[in-house]
Scaffold this active site. Structure first.
Site, PDB file in Angstrom:
ATOM      1  N   LYS A   1     -15.796  -1.626   2.728  1.00  0.00           N
ATOM      2  CA  LYS A   1     -15.326  -2.139   1.267  1.00  0.00           C
ATOM      3  C   LYS A   1     -15.865  -2.665   0.757  1.00  0.00           C
ATOM      4  O   LYS A   1     -16.831  -3.427   0.824  1.00  0.00           O
ATOM      5  CB  LYS A   1     -13.736  -2.604   1.986  1.00  0.00           C
ATOM      6  CG  LYS A   1     -12.708  -2.146   2.859  1.00  0.00           C
ATOM      7  CD  LYS A   1     -11.867  -3.430   3.379  1.00  0.00           C
ATOM      8  CE  LYS A   1     -11.096  -3.495   3.917  1.00  0.00           C
ATOM      9  NZ  LYS A   1     -10.135  -4.794   3.575  1.00  0.00           N
TER      10      LYS A   1
ATOM     11  N   GLU B   1       1.122  -1.217  -0.127  1.00  0.00           N
ATOM     12  CA  GLU B   1      -0.117  -0.073  -0.002  1.00  0.00           C
ATOM     13  C   GLU B   1       0.841   1.038  -0.141  1.00  0.00           C
ATOM     14  O   GLU B   1       0.197   2.625  -0.058  1.00  0.00           O
ATOM     15  CB  GLU B   1      -0.791   0.091   1.217  1.00  0.00           C
ATOM     16  CG  GLU B   1      -2.002  -1.160   1.885  1.00  0.00           C
ATOM     17  CD  GLU B   1      -3.124  -1.053   2.114  1.00  0.00           C
ATOM     18  OE1 GLU B   1      -3.073  -0.133   3.099  1.00  0.00           O
ATOM     19  OE2 GLU B   1      -4.095  -1.135   2.123  1.00  0.00           O
TER      20      GLU B   1
HETATM   21  C1  2PG Z   1      -7.515  -4.428   5.643  1.00  0.00           C
HETATM   22  C2  2PG Z   1      -7.016  -3.990   4.015  1.00  0.00           C
HETATM   23  C3  2PG Z   1      -6.602  -2.426   3.778  1.00  0.00           C
HETATM   24  P1  2PG Z   1      -6.786  -5.908   2.186  1.00  0.00           P
HETATM   25  O1  2PG Z   1      -6.550  -5.138   5.858  1.00  0.00           O
HETATM   26  O2  2PG Z   1      -7.760  -3.142   6.008  1.00  0.00           O
HETATM   27  O3  2PG Z   1      -5.649  -1.672   4.431  1.00  0.00           O
HETATM   28  O4  2PG Z   1      -6.364  -5.071   3.340  1.00  0.00           O
HETATM   29  O5  2PG Z   1      -7.253  -5.312   1.455  1.00  0.00           O
HETATM   30  O6  2PG Z   1      -4.954  -6.378   2.186  1.00  0.00           O
HETATM   31  O7  2PG Z   1      -7.268  -6.725   2.989  1.00  0.00           O
HETATM   32 MG    MG Z   2      -8.343  -4.085   8.014  1.00  0.00          MG
END
Ligand code: 2PG
Ligand code: MG
Length: 427
Positions: A339, A208
């Protein structure tokens, strides 16, 4: 056929910030208007997330998305032919119903999300509205500029487990505007890199865009965060504070949380004690996934101990309204990470936001560790008055595309959220 009815749904395989295949969908209307969207992809994924359909086999290391693309060009295109793109909730429920599974595993959460977001973009162009205004109209909200929660140091699955804890992030708590917040973050990110370089620690980037110093203990990373705030001329706890994403689900090993780098196997109670200790020793104002996604029995104790800071459910809630509702009913955590691809549709993610808000929980609109140049998330966070946004470090264009769009929205006159979006809600 109206001007805004769907004439064509197209898709292709494109590539994300880790170079992995992902889905891009493109919708064209009867009036010729066309727009596209891309699906992001996580590494530390929760079990309750929408399913990412991947091809398996030898090509692209098994991560190809030809099946998801074919589902869009075939079944989904037929399903949406002639549908009025302005009816976003209707379109999203039609997609979900056609899939028929709880986790969108038949057509693929990646296929469905790309189409859902492409429809939103296309309707926005057709209606001649800025994206954040269209989102605000759908959500019934007044747009604002979110407080960024920004990755400075990375470990866990985003940095080959170089550190046990996944994210050490900065929240520019005291900033008086989005651009000031961004400048403070920029300064701290630069200071952290300078401090690493001075100690001969690598300054290569994690997934990231954060630094991956590979410290053995989390305290070393926390010390570096505070030193970076100070070197940037910011007062720890007042101007700038620390947020952590423990990503505890990815540390689960049998009955324990395995902190491999620091050589400790912790019970849930040990982990709660550790987080409590860190929070009293450092200016920590937010902890995400402090316990694992299945550790519902221990979350009440964590919530009780650390009720004075923000406790965020990511894998725990997985942007699923039912899981957020369960959390609210049990009184665990006080904020939900949102998300869109964990849910699978735009309307589903919106429902997750509403569920969190109705329960008095804060929201943090979050990108994935695998992102693309699609800057949708900036308009989403602003449009729904999300309060906070988490899109990675201030490096790499898949991250900066979103930060840059927020700069444009600031120029358009949106008000600044400041720290009011953080739980427990600040005055
Ligand atoms: C999280 C995300 C973003 P990932 O754990 O919050 O940082 O990671 O997209 O790998 O789940
Ligand atoms: Mg997370």
């Amino acid at each position: 056929m109206s001007q805004t009815s769907i004439a064509r749904v197209h898709a292709r395989q494109v590539f994300d910030s880790r170079g992995r295949p992902t889905v891009e969908a493109e919708i064209t209307l009867a009036n010729g208007v066309s727009a596209r969207a891309q699906a992001p992809s996580g590494a530390s994924t929760g079990k309750a997330e929408a399913h990412e359909l991947r091809d398996g086999g030898a090509a692209w290391g098994g991560k190809g998305v030809a099946k998801a693309v074919a589902n869009i060009k075939g079944e989904i295109a037929a399903l949406l032919a002639g549908f009025d793109v302005v009816d976003q909730p209707g379109l999203d429920s039609r997609l979900r119903a056609a899939d028929g599974t709880d986790n969108l595993s038949r057509l693929g959460g990646n296929a469905i999300l790309a189409v859902s977001l492409a429809a939103l973009r296309t309707s926005t162009v057709a209606l001649n509205l800025p994206l954040h205004e269209r989102i605000a109209a759908l959500a019934g909200t007044t747009p604002s500029l979110p407080m960024p929660m920004v990755n400075i140091l990375s470990g866990g699955l985003h940095a080959r487990r170089g550190m046990d804890v996944q994210d050490f992030l900065m929240i520019p708590l005291g900033a008086r505007s989005y651009s000031e917040a961004f400048e403070w973050v920029w300064r701290v990110r630069a200071s952290a890199a300078d401090l690493c370089a001075a100690r001969d620690i690598t300054t290569l980037l994690a997934d990231e865009g954060g630094l991956a110093p590979g410290f053995e203990t989390s305290e070393q990373a926390l010390d570096l965060m505070v030193a970076a705030f100070q070197a940037a001329g910011l007062q720890p706890g007042r101007d700038a504070a620390i947020a952590l994403d423990i990503a505890a689900s990815s540390l689960v090993d049998g009955e324990a949380y395995n902190f491999v780098r620091s050589g400790k196997r912790l019970s849930s109670a040990d982990l709660i004690d550790t987080l409590t200790r860190w929070t009293s020793a450092y200016p920590i104002v937010s902890i995400e996934d402090g316990l694992g996604e299945d550790d519902w029995a221990s979350w009440p104790a964590l919530t009780e101990k650390l009720a004075h800071i923000q406790l965020v459910g990511d894998d725990l809630f997985a942007t699923q309204p039912a899981r957020i509702e369960r959390g609210v009913a049990a009184g665990i955590a006080n904020a939900a990470l949102i998300k869109v691809n964990q849910n699978g549709t735009f309307s589903g993610a919106l429902e997750a936001v509403r569920t969190a808000r109705d329960g008095g929980y804060a929201t943090i609109i979050s990108a994935r560790s695998g992102e693309t140049e699609d800057d949708f998330l900036a308009d989403f966070a602003a449009g729904i008055d999300g309060g906070q946004i988490k899109i990675g470090s201030v490096r790499n264009s898949e991250r900066l595309a979103k930060y840059n769009q927020l700069l444009r929205l600031e120029e358009a006159g949106l008000r600044w959220s400041g720290a009011r979006g953080l739980a427990p809600l600040r005055a």
